[in-house]
Design a protein around this motif. Structure first.
Motif, PDB file in Angstrom:
ATOM      1  N   ILE A 130     -12.144  22.897  63.281  1.00  0.00           N
ATOM      2  CA  ILE A 130     -13.070  22.678  62.165  1.00  0.00           C
ATOM      3  C   ILE A 130     -12.642  23.520  60.973  1.00  0.00           C
ATOM      4  N   ARG A 131     -12.542  22.899  59.806  1.00  0.00           N
ATOM      5  CA  ARG A 131     -12.238  23.597  58.555  1.00  0.00           C
ATOM      6  C   ARG A 131     -13.447  23.506  57.620  1.00  0.00           C
ATOM      7  N   THR A 132     -13.718  24.552  56.844  1.00  0.00           N
ATOM      8  CA  THR A 132     -14.843  24.546  55.921  1.00  0.00           C
ATOM      9  C   THR A 132     -14.488  23.764  54.660  1.00  0.00           C
ATOM     10  N   VAL A 133     -15.353  22.770  54.331  1.00  0.00           N
ATOM     11  CA  VAL A 133     -15.219  22.052  53.071  1.00  0.00           C
ATOM     12  C   VAL A 133     -16.297  22.542  52.120  1.00  0.00           C
ATOM     13  N   GLY A 134     -17.452  22.862  52.631  1.00  0.00           N
ATOM     14  CA  GLY A 134     -18.552  23.418  51.863  1.00  0.00           C
ATOM     15  C   GLY A 134     -19.635  23.829  52.819  1.00  0.00           C
ATOM     16  N   GLY A 135     -20.448  24.753  52.465  1.00  0.00           N
ATOM     17  CA  GLY A 135     -21.509  25.179  53.359  1.00  0.00           C
ATOM     18  C   GLY A 135     -21.239  26.562  53.898  1.00  0.00           C
ATOM     19  N   GLY A 136     -22.177  27.052  54.696  1.00  0.00           N
ATOM     20  CA  GLY A 136     -22.061  28.414  55.179  1.00  0.00           C
ATOM     21  C   GLY A 136     -22.349  28.552  56.648  1.00  0.00           C
ATOM     22  N   TYR A 137     -21.827  27.658  57.467  1.00  0.00           N
ATOM     23  CA  TYR A 137     -22.108  27.727  58.894  1.00  0.00           C
ATOM     24  C   TYR A 137     -20.912  28.338  59.599  1.00  0.00           C
ATOM     25  N   THR A 138     -21.090  28.670  60.895  1.00  0.00           N
ATOM     26  CA  THR A 138     -20.007  29.308  61.657  1.00  0.00           C
ATOM     27  C   THR A 138     -19.071  28.260  62.220  1.00  0.00           C
ATOM     28  N   GLY A 139     -17.936  28.768  62.688  1.00  0.00           N
ATOM     29  CA  GLY A 139     -16.983  27.867  63.330  1.00  0.00           C
ATOM     30  C   GLY A 139     -15.764  27.582  62.501  1.00  0.00           C
ATOM     31  N   ASP A 140     -15.615  28.293  61.344  1.00  0.00           N
ATOM     32  CA  ASP A 140     -14.453  28.044  60.488  1.00  0.00           C
ATOM     33  C   ASP A 140     -13.150  28.262  61.253  1.00  0.00           C
ATOM     34  N   THR A 141     -12.242  27.339  61.137  1.00  0.00           N
ATOM     35  CA  THR A 141     -10.892  27.381  61.725  1.00  0.00           C
ATOM     36  C   THR A 141     -10.919  27.586  63.234  1.00  0.00           C
ATOM     37  N   GLY A 142     -12.075  27.337  63.845  1.00  0.00           N
ATOM     38  CA  GLY A 142     -12.169  27.528  65.296  1.00  0.00           C
ATOM     39  C   GLY A 142     -12.244  26.211  66.027  1.00  0.00           C
ATOM     40  N   LEU A 143     -12.512  26.306  67.312  1.00  0.00           N
ATOM     41  CA  LEU A 143     -12.629  25.113  68.134  1.00  0.00           C
ATOM     42  C   LEU A 143     -13.944  24.411  67.825  1.00  0.00           C
ATOM     43  N   ALA A 144     -13.930  23.094  67.910  1.00  0.00           N
ATOM     44  CA  ALA A 144     -15.119  22.317  67.564  1.00  0.00           C
ATOM     45  C   ALA A 144     -16.291  22.677  68.458  1.00  0.00           C
ATOM     46  N   GLN A 145     -16.001  22.851  69.803  1.00  0.00           N
ATOM     47  CA  GLN A 145     -17.118  23.134  70.695  1.00  0.00           C
ATOM     48  C   GLN A 145     -17.712  24.523  70.476  1.00  0.00           C
ATOM     49  N   ALA A 146     -17.007  25.393  69.731  1.00  0.00           N
ATOM     50  CA  ALA A 146     -17.520  26.738  69.455  1.00  0.00           C
ATOM     51  C   ALA A 146     -18.210  26.833  68.104  1.00  0.00           C
ATOM     52  N   ALA A 147     -18.193  25.758  67.331  1.00  0.00           N
ATOM     53  CA  ALA A 147     -18.755  25.802  65.975  1.00  0.00           C
ATOM     54  C   ALA A 147     -20.271  25.599  65.994  1.00  0.00           C
ATOM     55  N   THR A 148     -20.933  26.098  64.962  1.00  0.00           N
ATOM     56  CA  THR A 148     -22.373  25.882  64.789  1.00  0.00           C
ATOM     57  C   THR A 148     -22.571  24.821  63.717  1.00  0.00           C
ATOM     58  N   LEU A 149     -23.132  23.689  64.097  1.00  0.00           N
ATOM     59  CA  LEU A 149     -23.388  22.593  63.162  1.00  0.00           C
ATOM     60  C   LEU A 149     -24.888  22.495  62.903  1.00  0.00           C
ATOM     61  N   SER A 150     -25.239  21.624  61.997  1.00  0.00           N
ATOM     62  CA  SER A 150     -26.642  21.525  61.592  1.00  0.00           C
ATOM     63  C   SER A 150     -27.203  20.164  61.975  1.00  0.00           C
ATOM     64  N   ARG A 151     -27.869  20.092  63.122  1.00  0.00           N
ATOM     65  CA  ARG A 151     -28.574  18.889  63.559  1.00  0.00           C
ATOM     66  C   ARG A 151     -27.726  17.622  63.417  1.00  0.00           C
ATOM     67  N   VAL A 152     -26.556  17.659  64.012  1.00  0.00           N
ATOM     68  CA  VAL A 152     -25.706  16.456  63.978  1.00  0.00           C
ATOM     69  C   VAL A 152     -26.269  15.471  64.990  1.00  0.00           C
ATOM     70  N   THR A 153     -26.887  14.409  64.489  1.00  0.00           N
ATOM     71  CA  THR A 153     -27.537  13.428  65.355  1.00  0.00           C
ATOM     72  C   THR A 153     -26.893  12.056  65.252  1.00  0.00           C
ATOM     73  N   TYR A 154     -26.332  11.757  64.094  1.00  0.00           N
ATOM     74  CA  TYR A 154     -25.821  10.402  63.854  1.00  0.00           C
ATOM     75  C   TYR A 154     -24.300  10.441  63.750  1.00  0.00           C
ATOM     76  N   LEU A 155     -23.663   9.616  64.580  1.00  0.00           N
ATOM     77  CA  LEU A 155     -22.207   9.565  64.654  1.00  0.00           C
ATOM     78  C   LEU A 155     -21.722   8.134  64.541  1.00  0.00           C
ATOM     79  N   ALA A 156     -20.507   7.993  64.062  1.00  0.00           N
ATOM     80  CA  ALA A 156     -19.868   6.674  64.021  1.00  0.00           C
ATOM     81  C   ALA A 156     -18.354   6.875  64.075  1.00  0.00           C
ATOM     82  N   THR A 157     -17.669   5.962  64.706  1.00  0.00           N
ATOM     83  CA  THR A 157     -16.207   6.046  64.841  1.00  0.00           C
ATOM     84  C   THR A 157     -15.553   4.969  63.994  1.00  0.00           C
TER      85      THR A 157
END
Length: 460
Positions: A318-345
């Motif tokens: 995960i790379r930071t584009v904007g915002g102030g959450y944790t997980g910068d340059t780390g593994l996705a499963q270790a990052a802190t996201l904000s209520r990610v509920t909706y996904l699409a591929t």
């Protein structure tokens, strides 16, 4: 001459004649030594030595093919040195005192003749050789071999060839290499395949060859089968998406030269192949996307194959584009996201899109495992239609959906609209007016859609 002069002369004569030392007698056997002496390892008669009972006599060549009426020269060898011998023949033909054999004018009923030599130097030392008398030497016919399948890595292996028209000089060859061959009869010869010719698997060819006036048979196939590769472990077991080339060590057993290492079916470069270890390289292309890679080792045919496939995990970054959450340059499963509920591929690239309602934006994880801003991120606002989606404003975006062409639809819930991001990255309003009140049916951009949470495309 007085007495004193005579005594002086005698002393001078004695001084001029040295004493006789022991006499050296060369030998090849005890029979050549005086009584009470034996032939030692240096080939000298030694008094009281047990010695050797006799030297070894051999005939060269040991087998020969000859046409009726022709000749072949034999030589007697005593301990590998030419020596005199008395010659005789058991069968048709004649041999002179120098070992020159002359075949009969016609092929005899018993065409295989035995030539015998008896040493003139060592009593009892004798040897024999075989002569095959032919009108024309036949081409050997090879009808089968036993065994016809051998495991790669086997030790010295006995091989039996059956057929017809084999002669004492007939030899077996494996892929053109002469084998130590023993004549049994006109229908069978045996040979030893050295382990050095059974190192790797292949489909080898065995032929019977009668040198000289003979010929070469048709080939028989010998299958040298490779073992099954057994992969036990890999190191490391995971890496980051988008990484540079990564060395991978595979441990197991039964690996052979030519073994192929794959990651999800893509062949990897190998730098070393040992029986219990293979060094391979995961290329940047293989590591470009997050996911699970199946690592497999397969030995080549014949035989071959492999078991024990292992899993290598490619973790997204995960790379930071904007915002102030944790997980910068780390593994996705270790990052802190904000209520990610909706996904699409994405239907063609496989990239994962997700909305963050509380940060008023839509993000994606690209093929390298890094996050990218798709739209929003400017607070709760409605703006940017007909412009780049990454510069537009969204308000509490929720549901996401793709059509078959790859256009993205966003439930811009707080703006009471459905937004559309086309394949060029341009955002527009697809439906809704910004009002949450129901206004009936009509043109999509002229009727309200309210606070929309999720989107789905109908199969029709």
């Amino acid at each position: 001459m007085n007495v004193s002069q005579k005594l002086t002369l005698m002393l001078l004569l004695l001084a001029a004649c040295p004493s006789m030392g022991p006499v050296t007698i060369p030998c090849r056997s005890n029979a050549q030594c005086p009584s009470g002496s034996g032939c030692n390892l240096e080939g000298v008669c030694e008094k009281g030595h047990a010695g050797t009972s006799g030297a070894t006599l051999a005939i060269s060549p040991q087998t020969a093919n000859v046409m009726a009426g022709a000749t072949v020269q034999f030589t007697a060898l005593l301990d590998d040195a030419a020596a005199g011998a008395d010659w005789s023949v058991e069968g048709e033909g004649s041999i002179d005192a120098d070992g020159l054999y002359t075949a009969p004018a016609a092929v005899p009923a018993m065409p295989v003749v035995t030539v015998k030599a008896v040493s003139r130097d060592v009593p009892g030392a004798q040897a024999t050789a075989l002569v095959s008398v032919r009108a024309l030497l036949p081409v050997p016919v090879l009808t089968g071999i036993t065994p016809d399948q051998v495991a790669a890595g086997a030790g010295d292996t006995m091989l039996t060839a059956t057929g017809s028209d084999f002669l004492p000089t007939t030899e077996l060859r494996l892929d053109g290499v002469r084998l130590d061959t023993r004549y049994t009869s006109a229908t069978q010869v045996d040979a030893t395949i050295p382990s050095s010719q059974l190192v790797t698997g292949r489909l080898a060819t065995v032929v019977a060859v009668t040198p000289g006036l003979g010929g070469t048979s048709a080939g028989a196939s010998l299958q040298v089968t490779n073992p099954q590769a057994a992969l036990g472990a890999i190191n490391p077991t995971s890496g980051l998406a988008g990484s540079q080339a990564t060395n991978l060590v595979l441990s197991g057993s039964g690996f052979v030269t030519g073994a192929v290492v794959t990651a999800n079916g893509v062949e990897l470069q190998t730098t070393a192949v040992l029986a219990t270890q293979i060094n391979a390289v995961l290329s940047p292309a293989v590591l470009s996307r997050s996911g699970l890679l199946t690592i497999a080792v397969r030995n080549p045919a014949p035989g071959g194959g492999g078991v024990g496939d292992q899993i290598f995990r490619v973790d997204p970054v995960i790379r930071t584009v904007g915002g102030g959450y944790t997980g910068d340059t780390g593994l996705a499963q270790a990052a802190t996201l904000s209520r990610v509920t909706y996904l699409a591929t994405h239907p063609t690239t496989g990239e994962l899109y997700y909305s963050e309602p509380e940060r008023h934006r839509v993000m994606k994880i690209d093929v390298s495992g890094r996050t990218r801003l798709v739209a929003g991120g400017r607070g709760c606002t409605f703006s940017g239609d007909a412009g780049p989606a990454a510069q537009a404003g969204l308000c509490t975006p929720r549901g996401l959906a793709f059509d078959a062409l790859g256009n993205l639809y966003i439930a811009d819930s707080g703006s009471a609209r459905i937004r559309r991001v086309d394949t060029t990255g341009t955002i527009t309003t697809y439906a809704g007016t910004g009002s949450c009140t129901y206004s009936g049916e009509g043109v999509m951009t002229s009727v309200s859609v309210g606070d929309t949470y999720d989107l789905k495309f109908s199969a029709s």
